[in-house]
Design a protein around this motif. Structure first.
Motif, short mmCIF file in Angstrom:
data_model
loop_
_atom_site.label_atom_id
_atom_site.label_comp_id
_atom_site.label_asym_id
_atom_site.label_seq_id
_atom_site.Cartn_x
_atom_site.Cartn_y
_atom_site.Cartn_z
N PRO A 268 8.39 -7.70 -3.30
CA PRO A 268 9.74 -7.23 -3.65
C PRO A 268 9.94 -5.77 -3.26
N ASN A 269 10.99 -5.55 -2.47
CA ASN A 269 11.30 -4.19 -2.02
C ASN A 269 10.12 -3.57 -1.27
N GLY A 270 9.27 -4.42 -0.72
CA GLY A 270 8.11 -3.95 0.02
C GLY A 270 6.95 -3.53 -0.86
N LYS A 271 7.03 -3.78 -2.17
CA LYS A 271 6.00 -3.33 -3.11
C LYS A 271 5.12 -4.50 -3.56
N HIS A 272 4.14 -4.18 -4.38
CA HIS A 272 3.16 -5.17 -4.82
C HIS A 272 3.77 -6.09 -5.89
N VAL B 287 7.61 -9.06 -12.05
CA VAL B 287 7.12 -7.71 -12.30
C VAL B 287 6.47 -7.23 -11.01
N ALA B 288 6.88 -6.07 -10.54
CA ALA B 288 6.32 -5.48 -9.33
C ALA B 288 5.72 -4.12 -9.67
N ARG B 289 4.87 -3.64 -8.79
CA ARG B 289 4.26 -2.31 -9.01
C ARG B 289 4.41 -1.46 -7.77
N ASP B 290 4.90 -0.27 -7.94
CA ASP B 290 5.07 0.69 -6.85
C ASP B 290 4.04 1.80 -7.06
N ASP B 291 2.98 1.77 -6.26
CA ASP B 291 1.90 2.74 -6.43
C ASP B 291 2.24 4.10 -5.85
N GLU B 292 3.31 4.19 -5.05
CA GLU B 292 3.75 5.49 -4.55
C GLU B 292 4.55 6.23 -5.62
N ARG B 293 5.49 5.53 -6.25
CA ARG B 293 6.29 6.12 -7.31
C ARG B 293 5.57 6.07 -8.66
N LYS B 294 4.48 5.34 -8.72
CA LYS B 294 3.70 5.18 -9.94
C LYS B 294 4.57 4.59 -11.06
N GLU B 295 5.07 3.41 -10.77
CA GLU B 295 5.91 2.75 -11.76
C GLU B 295 5.75 1.24 -11.68
#
Length: 276
Positions: free
Chosen positions: A42-46, A62-70
């Motif tokens: 989703p949105n290119g994220k995990h 539920v997705a995780r964005d490790d760049e934005r840490k969210e």
């Protein structure tokens, strides 16, 4: 973290910063992708996991964005007869969520609360695992239409269960969720800069449930006019009910404006691995 660099929310202002506008677009891509049955990134994220309830037909991921840490909790909007039946349950009932106790008098849409109750245990368990494994991450709840309404309930519930975690909310085309007491409490928990309620032009969904039934919008409305760009967004009153913004347009129900936000058609997939 969010890239939002706007130091303060300037109520009544037309035009927002490029970073704020980019954030509105960024999180809408999650909300739009929730309408896709399979969204591997989703949105290119995990993608952490999908969640659903077969009885209420509430779905999301539920997705995780490790760049934005969210960690992003995304809830799908109305797509089935079951969803529309939930939308139609307009009785206001006390807001209750596992792990928290809202102030007396806070009442919310019974159908929305039933829908949220059907998946809340799943979501809280996922967040326990994710936040336990990723220290310092924030949580963002997002959704369009029914999903937007549920994302508001989700934000309140998540913040109550994880008080040490930064929680933000982005809703798009969301109807009114609860009464004025709920709105006031939510606005205290999510002051300007923590909740972004986006309404596109004359989208009738946000005003479809009238204030005459005791309902009151939460938070700052970001009224997106056309053509979609940072200079055509008005920041409305922080109490949720600004008569000069979308409330100035008589509700036409679910119309064309409800199906497109920030220049993006709802249900456009932003899923790496899926050709658009």
């Amino acid at each position: 973290m969010s890239t939002n660099d706007e130091p303060a929310v300037c109520i009544g202002k037309k035009g927002i910063s490029s970073c704020t506008y980019d954030d509105l677009v960024h999180y809408f891509k999650y909300a739009s992708s929730a309408y896709v049955p399979v969204c591997p990134r989703p949105n290119g994220k995990h993608l952490v996991t999908l969640f659903s309830n077969v009885v209420t037909d509430i779905q999301g991921f539920v997705a995780r964005d490790d760049e934005r840490k969210e960690v992003v909790v995304c809830l799908r909007g109305s797509l089935s007869l079951t969803d529309f039946l939930l939308d139609s349950q307009l009785v206001l009932i006390p807001f209750k969520c596992p792990g928290i106790s809202a102030p007396s008098g806070c009442r919310v849409h019974s159908g929305f609360l039933l829908a949220w109750d059907s998946i809340v245990v799943q979501i809280l368990a996922i967040l326990v695992q994710q936040l336990g494994s990723h220290e310092g991450y924030s949580v963002v709840t997002v959704g369009h239409s029914l999903g937007g309404a549920l994302s508001i309930l989700a934000a309140a519930c998540v913040k109550g269960n994880f008080p040490e975690v930064d929680v933000r909310n982005y809703s798009y085309g969301a109807p009114r969720v609860g009464n004025e007491a709920f709105a006031e409490w939510f606005n205290e928990e999510f002051p300007p800069g923590k909740a972004f309620r986006v309404v596109h032009g004359d989208d009738g969904a946000p005003t479809l449930i009238p204030t005459s039934l005791g309902y009151h919008h939460t938070g700052v409305e970001y009224w997106q006019l056309d053509p979609p760009n940072k200079d055509n967004v008005i920041i409305c009153s922080a109490d949720g009910e600004d008569a000069t913004c979308s409330a100035s347009v008589p509700s036409q129900g679910i119309n064309h404006a409800h199906t497109i936000y920030l220049g993006i058609h709802v249900a456009t997939p932003f899923c790496m691995g899926i050709r658009l």
